[in-house]
Write an enzyme that holds these catalytic residues in place. Structure first.
Site, PDB file in Angstrom:
ATOM      1  N   CYS A  65       0.843  -1.188   0.000  1.00  0.00           N
ATOM      2  CA  CYS A  65       0.000   0.000   0.000  1.00  0.00           C
ATOM      3  C   CYS A  65       0.887   1.250   0.000  1.00  0.00           C
ATOM      4  O   CYS A  65       1.989   1.249   0.552  1.00  0.00           O
ATOM      5  CB  CYS A  65      -0.910   0.004   1.229  1.00  0.00           C
ATOM      6  SG  CYS A  65      -2.063   1.409   1.254  1.00  0.00           S
ATOM      7  N   ASP A  67       0.433   3.797   1.665  1.00  0.00           N
ATOM      8  CA  ASP A  67       0.413   4.376   3.013  1.00  0.00           C
ATOM      9  C   ASP A  67       1.837   4.596   3.536  1.00  0.00           C
ATOM     10  O   ASP A  67       2.674   3.689   3.478  1.00  0.00           O
ATOM     11  CB  ASP A  67      -0.358   3.415   3.942  1.00  0.00           C
ATOM     12  CG  ASP A  67      -0.690   4.057   5.285  1.00  0.00           C
ATOM     13  OD1 ASP A  67       0.246   4.534   5.961  1.00  0.00           O
ATOM     14  OD2 ASP A  67      -1.872   4.077   5.652  1.00  0.00           O
ATOM     15  N   ARG A  69       3.076   4.630   6.317  1.00  0.00           N
ATOM     16  CA  ARG A  69       3.483   3.895   7.517  1.00  0.00           C
ATOM     17  C   ARG A  69       4.008   2.495   7.238  1.00  0.00           C
ATOM     18  O   ARG A  69       4.404   1.796   8.168  1.00  0.00           O
ATOM     19  CB  ARG A  69       2.291   3.810   8.490  1.00  0.00           C
ATOM     20  CG  ARG A  69       1.812   5.167   8.976  1.00  0.00           C
ATOM     21  CD  ARG A  69       0.461   5.060   9.669  1.00  0.00           C
ATOM     22  NE  ARG A  69      -0.598   4.645   8.736  1.00  0.00           N
ATOM     23  CZ  ARG A  69      -1.878   4.467   9.072  1.00  0.00           C
ATOM     24  NH1 ARG A  69      -2.246   4.653  10.330  1.00  0.00           N
ATOM     25  NH2 ARG A  69      -2.762   4.109   8.169  1.00  0.00           N
ATOM     26  N   HIS A 121      -2.105  -3.875   5.005  1.00  0.00           N
ATOM     27  CA  HIS A 121      -1.887  -3.489   6.409  1.00  0.00           C
ATOM     28  C   HIS A 121      -3.225  -3.188   7.072  1.00  0.00           C
ATOM     29  O   HIS A 121      -4.143  -2.683   6.427  1.00  0.00           O
ATOM     30  CB  HIS A 121      -0.961  -2.275   6.508  1.00  0.00           C
ATOM     31  CG  HIS A 121      -1.547  -1.020   5.922  1.00  0.00           C
ATOM     32  ND1 HIS A 121      -2.104  -0.024   6.694  1.00  0.00           N
ATOM     33  CD2 HIS A 121      -1.690  -0.620   4.639  1.00  0.00           C
ATOM     34  CE1 HIS A 121      -2.544   0.942   5.903  1.00  0.00           C
ATOM     35  NE2 HIS A 121      -2.310   0.613   4.650  1.00  0.00           N
ATOM     36  N   CYS A 124      -6.183   0.137   7.006  1.00  0.00           N
ATOM     37  CA  CYS A 124      -5.896   0.713   5.686  1.00  0.00           C
ATOM     38  C   CYS A 124      -7.016   1.695   5.302  1.00  0.00           C
ATOM     39  O   CYS A 124      -8.192   1.322   5.238  1.00  0.00           O
ATOM     40  CB  CYS A 124      -5.797  -0.403   4.645  1.00  0.00           C
ATOM     41  SG  CYS A 124      -5.438   0.200   2.975  1.00  0.00           S
TER      42      CYS A 124
HETATM   43 CO    CO Z   1      -3.432   1.250   3.024  1.00  0.00          CO
END
Ligand code: CO
Length: 240
Positions: A65, A67, A69, A121, A124
């Site tokens: 992803c 993202d 993090r 994750h 999400c």
């Molecule tokens: Co995500």
């Protein structure tokens, strides 16, 4: 002043995340962070970048992803050169996405990676958005792929009443389906026909703990793909 943890990071944190910086300061912090990182690498090994520039031979393709993090190298404690990476919102592996297919083809057929990991994750935002009926704009079309995953598993998901539990279960089911999508591609099927050492895995990064959960959906051959998706590879080769 750096903490002990920051000193030990493979890639030091570029800036203190919690401190509010001005737009210019946060931009400059990236550049100074880069210089710190370069200095640290050269201190460890004066030939670090000379060696790195010679080429790459990663054994892993990570499809994760976007993202911020869940960075592939930090999560797996690996170094530059060890993981080939493709990321998009909610780690979707769509069979008409030329970007993903090009990365997959290059990783499998040129780099000869041994593992392809679809890494989702928990918590999400993309999956959470796909669970809602709100319009977010262009991304709604991308998130439709995840709504399709929901439809496939609605019998299970409809019964979950807790919102976070439902999001995180869809996160897991999405990883399973996207890993399955990879296995359906001719890229993966042809590779399995030619070699034995390619596996497709499904992982979840739990951002509450940092730990990876292996969903144990590893695939290493075309079996169980289903007759609809299994390609007649020898017939195809004969026509080339
Ligand atoms: Co995500």
């Amino acid at each position: 002043m750096k903490t002990e943890n920051q000193k030990n990071d493979i890639i030091p944190t570029a800036k203190p995340i919690k401190v509010q910086l001005s737009q210019t300061e946060s931009y400059q912090a990236l550049l100074s962070g880069n210089r710190e990182w370069v200095d640290a690498r050269l201190k460890e090994d004066p030939n670090y970048f000379k060696e790195l520039s010679k080429g790459q031979s990663p054994e892993v393709l990570w499809i994760g992803c976007s993202d911020s993090r869940v960075p592939a190298n930090q999560v797996t404690n690996t170094k530059p050169g060890e993981i080939f990476v493709h990321r998009n919102i909610a780690n979707v592996c769509n069979h008409s996405d030329m970007n993903m297919l090009s990365v997959l083809d290059y990783a499998v057929n040129v780099l000869k990676v041994k593992h392809v990991i679809v890494a989702g994750h928990y918590n999400c935002g993309g999956v959470a958005a796909a669970l809602s009926n709100k319009q977010y704009g262009l991304i709604d079309n991308w998130l439709r792929h995840i709504k399709d995953v929901y439809r496939l598993h609605s019998h299970e998901l409809d019964r979950i009443t807790d919102k976070e539990t439902k999001i995180n279960r869809l996160v897991e089911l999405n990883v399973v389906e996207q890993a399955y999508n990879l296995c359906k591609t001719t890229i993966i099927q042809n590779a399995w026909k030619e070699r034995q050492d390619l596996e497709v895995h499904g992982w979840i990064v739990d951002i509450n703990t940092g730990l990876v959960k292996d969903l144990k959906v590893s695939n290493h051959d075309s079996q169980n793909l289903g007759y609809v998706y299994e390609m007649e590879l020898e017939a195809m080769a004969a026509h080339i």
